[in-house]
Design a protein around this motif. Structure first.
Motif, mmCIF file in Angstrom:
data_model
loop_
_atom_site.group_PDB
_atom_site.id
_atom_site.type_symbol
_atom_site.label_atom_id
_atom_site.label_comp_id
_atom_site.label_asym_id
_atom_site.label_seq_id
_atom_site.Cartn_x
_atom_site.Cartn_y
_atom_site.Cartn_z
ATOM 1 N N VAL A 12 -2.524 59.478 -2.673
ATOM 2 C CA VAL A 12 -2.199 58.133 -2.211
ATOM 3 C C VAL A 12 -0.746 57.791 -2.559
ATOM 4 C CG1 VAL A 12 -2.688 55.672 -2.577
ATOM 5 C CG2 VAL A 12 -4.561 57.279 -2.223
ATOM 6 N N LYS A 13 -0.309 58.135 -3.753
ATOM 7 C CA LYS A 13 1.072 57.871 -4.170
ATOM 8 C C LYS A 13 2.051 58.650 -3.288
ATOM 9 C CE LYS A 13 4.269 58.087 -7.986
ATOM 10 N NZ LYS A 13 4.588 58.641 -9.291
ATOM 11 N N ALA A 14 1.753 59.893 -2.996
ATOM 12 C CA ALA A 14 2.639 60.707 -2.152
ATOM 13 C C ALA A 14 2.726 60.136 -0.739
ATOM 14 C CB ALA A 14 2.143 62.156 -2.113
ATOM 15 N N ILE A 15 1.613 59.696 -0.188
ATOM 16 C CA ILE A 15 1.612 59.099 1.154
ATOM 17 C C ILE A 15 2.430 57.819 1.159
ATOM 18 C CG2 ILE A 15 0.149 57.990 2.891
ATOM 19 C CD1 ILE A 15 -2.011 60.085 2.154
ATOM 20 N N ALA A 16 2.268 56.991 0.130
ATOM 21 C CA ALA A 16 3.031 55.746 0.032
ATOM 22 C C ALA A 16 4.531 56.028 -0.053
ATOM 23 C CB ALA A 16 2.572 54.946 -1.180
ATOM 24 N N GLU A 17 4.926 57.057 -0.795
ATOM 25 C CA GLU A 17 6.343 57.416 -0.911
ATOM 26 C C GLU A 17 6.911 57.880 0.428
ATOM 27 O OE1 GLU A 17 6.434 60.253 -4.086
ATOM 28 O OE2 GLU A 17 6.313 58.696 -5.630
ATOM 29 N N VAL A 18 6.145 58.641 1.186
ATOM 30 C CA VAL A 18 6.588 59.111 2.500
ATOM 31 C C VAL A 18 6.757 57.927 3.443
ATOM 32 C CG1 VAL A 18 5.901 60.423 4.549
ATOM 33 C CG2 VAL A 18 5.640 61.432 2.280
ATOM 34 N N LEU A 20 7.274 54.780 2.677
ATOM 35 C CA LEU A 20 8.419 53.986 2.226
ATOM 36 C C LEU A 20 9.733 54.637 2.619
ATOM 37 C CD1 LEU A 20 9.424 51.516 0.701
ATOM 38 C CD2 LEU A 20 9.286 52.855 -1.398
ATOM 39 N N SER A 21 9.850 55.944 2.475
ATOM 40 C CA SER A 21 11.102 56.622 2.844
ATOM 41 C C SER A 21 11.349 56.544 4.350
ATOM 42 C CB SER A 21 11.105 58.077 2.374
ATOM 43 O OG SER A 21 10.161 58.834 3.095
ATOM 44 N N SER A 25 14.651 54.323 5.953
ATOM 45 C CA SER A 25 15.646 54.991 6.782
ATOM 46 C C SER A 25 15.920 54.236 8.085
ATOM 47 C CB SER A 25 15.221 56.422 7.086
ATOM 48 O OG SER A 25 14.070 56.433 7.910
ATOM 49 N N LYS A 26 15.089 53.251 8.409
ATOM 50 C CA LYS A 26 15.249 52.473 9.646
ATOM 51 C C LYS A 26 16.111 51.226 9.455
ATOM 52 C CE LYS A 26 12.442 55.226 11.775
ATOM 53 N NZ LYS A 26 12.977 56.257 12.614
ATOM 54 N N PHE A 27 16.566 50.971 8.223
ATOM 55 C CA PHE A 27 17.324 49.759 7.923
ATOM 56 C C PHE A 27 18.647 50.085 7.244
ATOM 57 C CE2 PHE A 27 12.893 48.503 8.080
ATOM 58 C CZ PHE A 27 12.947 47.361 8.859
#
Length: 69
Positions: A12-18, A20-21, A25-27
């Motif tokens: 879950v933490k790894a998915i959240a980090e992906v 978020l990244s 990158s869109k802003f």
């Protein structure tokens, strides 16, 4: 009540980090026109105004308009 297993918590933490990244990158992020001062207390915190008691870090956030957009 059972708690989540350590491996599922890591997933879950790894998915959240992906996610978020991908979103970050869109802003683009820029400083605002307001001066920011760093206050020294038990914890350092930014504020608007030299003696600001409320933590604040104003910034301009825009949608990234790169190649192909």
């Amino acid at each position: 009540m059972s708690s989540a297993s350590p491996s599922s918590q890591i997933l879950v933490k790894a998915i959240a980090e992906v996610i978020l990244s991908l979103l970050l990158s869109k802003f683009t992020f820029e400083k605002s026109a307001q001066p920011v001062f760093w206050n020294i207390a038990g914890v350092r915190y930014p504020s608007v105004g030299k003696y600001g008691a409320k933590a604040s870090l104003p910034m301009k956030i825009s949608l990234y308009k790169g190649e192909g957009n």
